[in-house]
Design a protein around this motif. Sequence first.
Motif, mmCIF file in Angstrom:
data_model
loop_
_atom_site.group_PDB
_atom_site.id
_atom_site.type_symbol
_atom_site.label_atom_id
_atom_site.label_comp_id
_atom_site.label_asym_id
_atom_site.label_seq_id
_atom_site.Cartn_x
_atom_site.Cartn_y
_atom_site.Cartn_z
ATOM 1 N N ARG A 137 41.208 22.288 65.523
ATOM 2 C CA ARG A 137 40.000 21.911 66.269
ATOM 3 C C ARG A 137 38.847 22.860 65.935
ATOM 4 N NH1 ARG A 137 38.862 19.266 71.660
ATOM 5 N NH2 ARG A 137 36.788 20.009 72.188
ATOM 6 N N SER A 138 39.118 24.149 65.940
ATOM 7 C CA SER A 138 38.083 25.141 65.632
ATOM 8 C C SER A 138 37.553 24.969 64.210
ATOM 9 C CB SER A 138 38.647 26.556 65.812
ATOM 10 O OG SER A 138 37.733 27.533 65.370
ATOM 11 N N ALA A 139 38.459 24.822 63.265
ATOM 12 C CA ALA A 139 38.046 24.693 61.864
ATOM 13 C C ALA A 139 37.230 23.422 61.646
ATOM 14 C CB ALA A 139 39.280 24.698 60.958
ATOM 15 N N LEU A 140 37.632 22.311 62.282
ATOM 16 C CA LEU A 140 36.907 21.054 62.122
ATOM 17 C C LEU A 140 35.507 21.133 62.732
ATOM 18 C CD1 LEU A 140 39.684 18.411 62.835
ATOM 19 C CD2 LEU A 140 38.433 18.688 60.691
ATOM 20 N N ALA A 141 35.384 21.802 63.882
ATOM 21 C CA ALA A 141 34.069 21.932 64.508
ATOM 22 C C ALA A 141 33.103 22.652 63.570
ATOM 23 C CB ALA A 141 34.182 22.685 65.834
ATOM 24 N N GLN A 142 33.591 23.699 62.921
ATOM 25 C CA GLN A 142 32.738 24.430 61.989
ATOM 26 C C GLN A 142 32.387 23.572 60.769
ATOM 27 O OE1 GLN A 142 34.125 28.656 61.456
ATOM 28 N NE2 GLN A 142 35.603 28.048 63.013
ATOM 29 N N GLU A 143 33.332 22.742 60.322
ATOM 30 C CA GLU A 143 33.078 21.885 59.167
ATOM 31 C C GLU A 143 32.077 20.780 59.507
ATOM 32 O OE1 GLU A 143 33.664 20.700 55.082
ATOM 33 O OE2 GLU A 143 33.789 22.542 56.263
ATOM 34 N N VAL A 144 32.094 20.305 60.740
ATOM 35 C CA VAL A 144 31.100 19.319 61.178
ATOM 36 C C VAL A 144 29.692 19.882 60.975
ATOM 37 C CG1 VAL A 144 30.098 18.196 63.222
ATOM 38 C CG2 VAL A 144 32.564 18.084 62.810
ATOM 39 N N ARG A 267 35.045 13.443 54.347
ATOM 40 C CA ARG A 267 34.884 14.890 54.212
ATOM 41 C C ARG A 267 35.800 15.636 55.189
ATOM 42 N NH1 ARG A 267 30.506 18.365 52.945
ATOM 43 N NH2 ARG A 267 30.931 20.449 53.794
ATOM 44 N N LEU A 268 35.877 15.171 56.420
ATOM 45 C CA LEU A 268 36.712 15.847 57.414
ATOM 46 C C LEU A 268 38.196 15.680 57.106
ATOM 47 C CD1 LEU A 268 34.714 15.078 60.681
ATOM 48 C CD2 LEU A 268 34.695 17.162 59.303
ATOM 49 N N CYS A 269 38.583 14.513 56.596
ATOM 50 C CA CYS A 269 39.979 14.308 56.183
ATOM 51 C C CYS A 269 40.345 15.259 55.055
ATOM 52 C CB CYS A 269 40.189 12.865 55.733
ATOM 53 S SG CYS A 269 40.182 11.646 57.064
ATOM 54 N N ARG A 270 39.480 15.337 54.057
ATOM 55 C CA ARG A 270 39.724 16.210 52.908
ATOM 56 C C ARG A 270 39.807 17.665 53.341
ATOM 57 N NH1 ARG A 270 42.019 14.480 49.228
ATOM 58 N NH2 ARG A 270 43.336 16.264 49.677
ATOM 59 N N PHE A 271 38.895 18.055 54.239
ATOM 60 C CA PHE A 271 38.867 19.435 54.720
ATOM 61 C C PHE A 271 40.157 19.789 55.454
ATOM 62 C CE2 PHE A 271 38.096 22.414 58.195
ATOM 63 C CZ PHE A 271 37.618 23.517 57.494
ATOM 64 N N ALA A 272 40.614 18.889 56.343
ATOM 65 C CA ALA A 272 41.839 19.158 57.096
ATOM 66 C C ALA A 272 43.024 19.346 56.155
ATOM 67 C CB ALA A 272 42.108 18.025 58.083
ATOM 68 N N LEU A 273 43.114 18.504 55.143
ATOM 69 C CA LEU A 273 44.233 18.587 54.197
ATOM 70 C C LEU A 273 44.187 19.860 53.366
ATOM 71 C CD1 LEU A 273 44.200 14.875 52.993
ATOM 72 C CD2 LEU A 273 45.986 15.944 54.388
ATOM 73 N N ASP A 274 42.992 20.255 52.951
ATOM 74 C CA ASP A 274 42.870 21.385 52.031
ATOM 75 C C ASP A 274 42.786 22.735 52.729
ATOM 76 O OD1 ASP A 274 42.879 19.527 50.032
ATOM 77 O OD2 ASP A 274 40.713 19.618 49.627
ATOM 78 N N SER A 275 42.080 22.780 53.862
ATOM 79 C CA SER A 275 41.812 24.067 54.501
ATOM 80 C C SER A 275 42.687 24.347 55.717
ATOM 81 C CB SER A 275 40.324 24.140 54.906
ATOM 82 O OG SER A 275 39.500 24.017 53.773
ATOM 83 N N CYS A 276 43.360 23.341 56.231
ATOM 84 C CA CYS A 276 44.272 23.530 57.375
ATOM 85 C C CYS A 276 45.678 23.121 56.944
ATOM 86 C CB CYS A 276 43.818 22.696 58.569
ATOM 87 S SG CYS A 276 42.102 22.940 59.057
ATOM 88 N N ASP A 277 46.017 23.399 55.684
ATOM 89 C CA ASP A 277 47.235 22.843 55.083
ATOM 90 C C ASP A 277 48.510 23.276 55.790
ATOM 91 O OD1 ASP A 277 46.217 25.273 53.967
ATOM 92 O OD2 ASP A 277 47.788 25.210 52.454
ATOM 93 N N GLU A 278 48.597 24.533 56.224
ATOM 94 C CA GLU A 278 49.819 24.982 56.904
ATOM 95 C C GLU A 278 50.032 24.215 58.203
ATOM 96 O OE1 GLU A 278 51.867 29.166 58.409
ATOM 97 O OE2 GLU A 278 49.733 28.820 58.806
ATOM 98 N N ASP A 279 48.986 24.106 59.002
ATOM 99 C CA ASP A 279 49.094 23.382 60.270
ATOM 100 C C ASP A 279 49.304 21.889 60.042
ATOM 101 O OD1 ASP A 279 48.837 25.612 61.985
ATOM 102 O OD2 ASP A 279 46.665 25.603 61.714
ATOM 103 N N MET A 280 48.676 21.318 59.008
ATOM 104 C CA MET A 280 48.868 19.905 58.713
ATOM 105 C C MET A 280 50.309 19.614 58.287
ATOM 106 S SD MET A 280 46.115 18.252 59.448
ATOM 107 C CE MET A 280 46.181 16.693 58.544
ATOM 108 N N ARG A 281 50.900 20.521 57.531
ATOM 109 C CA ARG A 281 52.315 20.341 57.160
ATOM 110 C C ARG A 281 53.202 20.377 58.396
ATOM 111 N NH1 ARG A 281 50.853 23.877 52.938
ATOM 112 N NH2 ARG A 281 51.912 25.620 53.965
#
Length: 461
Positions: A137-144, A267-281
Amino acid sequence: MTARTRVKQALSEGRPGETLLLKGWARTVRTGKGVTFISLNDGSTLAGIQVVAEPELENYAEVSALGTGSAVAVTGVLQESPAAGQELELKALSVEVVGAADQEYPMQKKRHSFEYLRTIAHMRVRSNTFGAVFRVRSALAQEVHRFFAERGFLYVHTPIITANDCEGAGELFRVTTLDMDNPPRVEGEIDFGQDFFAKATGLTVSGQLEGELFAQAFSDIYTFGPTFRAENSNTARHAAEFWMIEPEMAFADLSDDADLAEAFLKRLCRFALDSCDEDMRFFNAQIDKGLIERIEGVARASFARMDYGEAIERLKKAPVSFQFPVEWGLDLQSEHERYLTEQVVGGPVFIMNYPKDIKAFYMRLNDDGRTVAAMDLLVPKVGEIIGGSQREERLEPLIGRMMEVGIEPESLSWYLDTRRWGSTPHAGFGLGFERLIMYLTGMENIRDVIPFPRTPRHAEF
């Protein structure tokens, strides 16, 4: 004095032989013959680091008796770990007990249900699942903010207290300083003229109308803030307080609006996959198997566009039966939306140009006189994720629509002024931030993606 190192940094950048100071909370404490193992986590990463404490420590008796949840500061030497599943561990040179936790600590090492964890929302953030949710949530808010800043959009803080109901739904929380036991009355009605703002006010349901004012001066703007709905709903998709992202563009039509929405979501989908990869896994393995593949598909997709009329025809010909009726003029239900995106298109799709009678007064009337330039973006598994429209920039049609739906034009005179002086075609959309997080994490209840959920009969903390 050794500077503190975060666990994430220690695991990703640390080298055996380094002396580090780590601070965090004990997820587990295991004491065996002549050794105590502490799984230390400081919230910076899903993985904790194993701390190895031996009897040579001055306070080993205290350390070996630590309870789960205790806060500690550990100075130790990083070393390769012989244990499976971890490359590094910390051999403790000293362990300071910063804050002890007793046996009543509610987050013991076992699988807790989300229902139980909601009852201790102030402590659930120390669990793996909620640690992952709120890091994402924090990372996505910053990416927005980065997304819109890169495109030159102005960030606008629209009011939380407002005298207008943007959606016309009448589901506002009332804001008042009047004496609730004995409010002043005029001809039997509450006299809000004696209230703090000298009129009836409530918590905002949207920053859109105010955002439109700014778009008529700055061209491209966005809001990102809390919104409120006094809707007595206990579904997994509704909360009384939630956050909305609402861009608005001047000199733009419905096609431009869809272009921005597509670029934004991808953009947000790509960001979540690439930059939040540990949590996404983690989410893919523990919450929603197939999540990563689905999000990857959206990130790569070219979004389809379909007229509402065509969508209705497709639904009527569907070889399945729906719970809710399908007729031109009726709103699409979640089951219809999912069928269109999952079965008809096989990917994201914009449904465009809805009947005017099921949409808000501010949407631009199309030339056919019975539809408006509205769009909903549907994605697999959840259905609608973004809703938007081209706004009615013409003064007379806008006043006509307001009268049709029972809104007194004088009550929004400031809004109408933008149509009198220098009006432009403009468009925008709204994305519920919590709904986005649910989609990207696989979490199925909105109460589990907002720090302190506000729902009917619940306003704890």
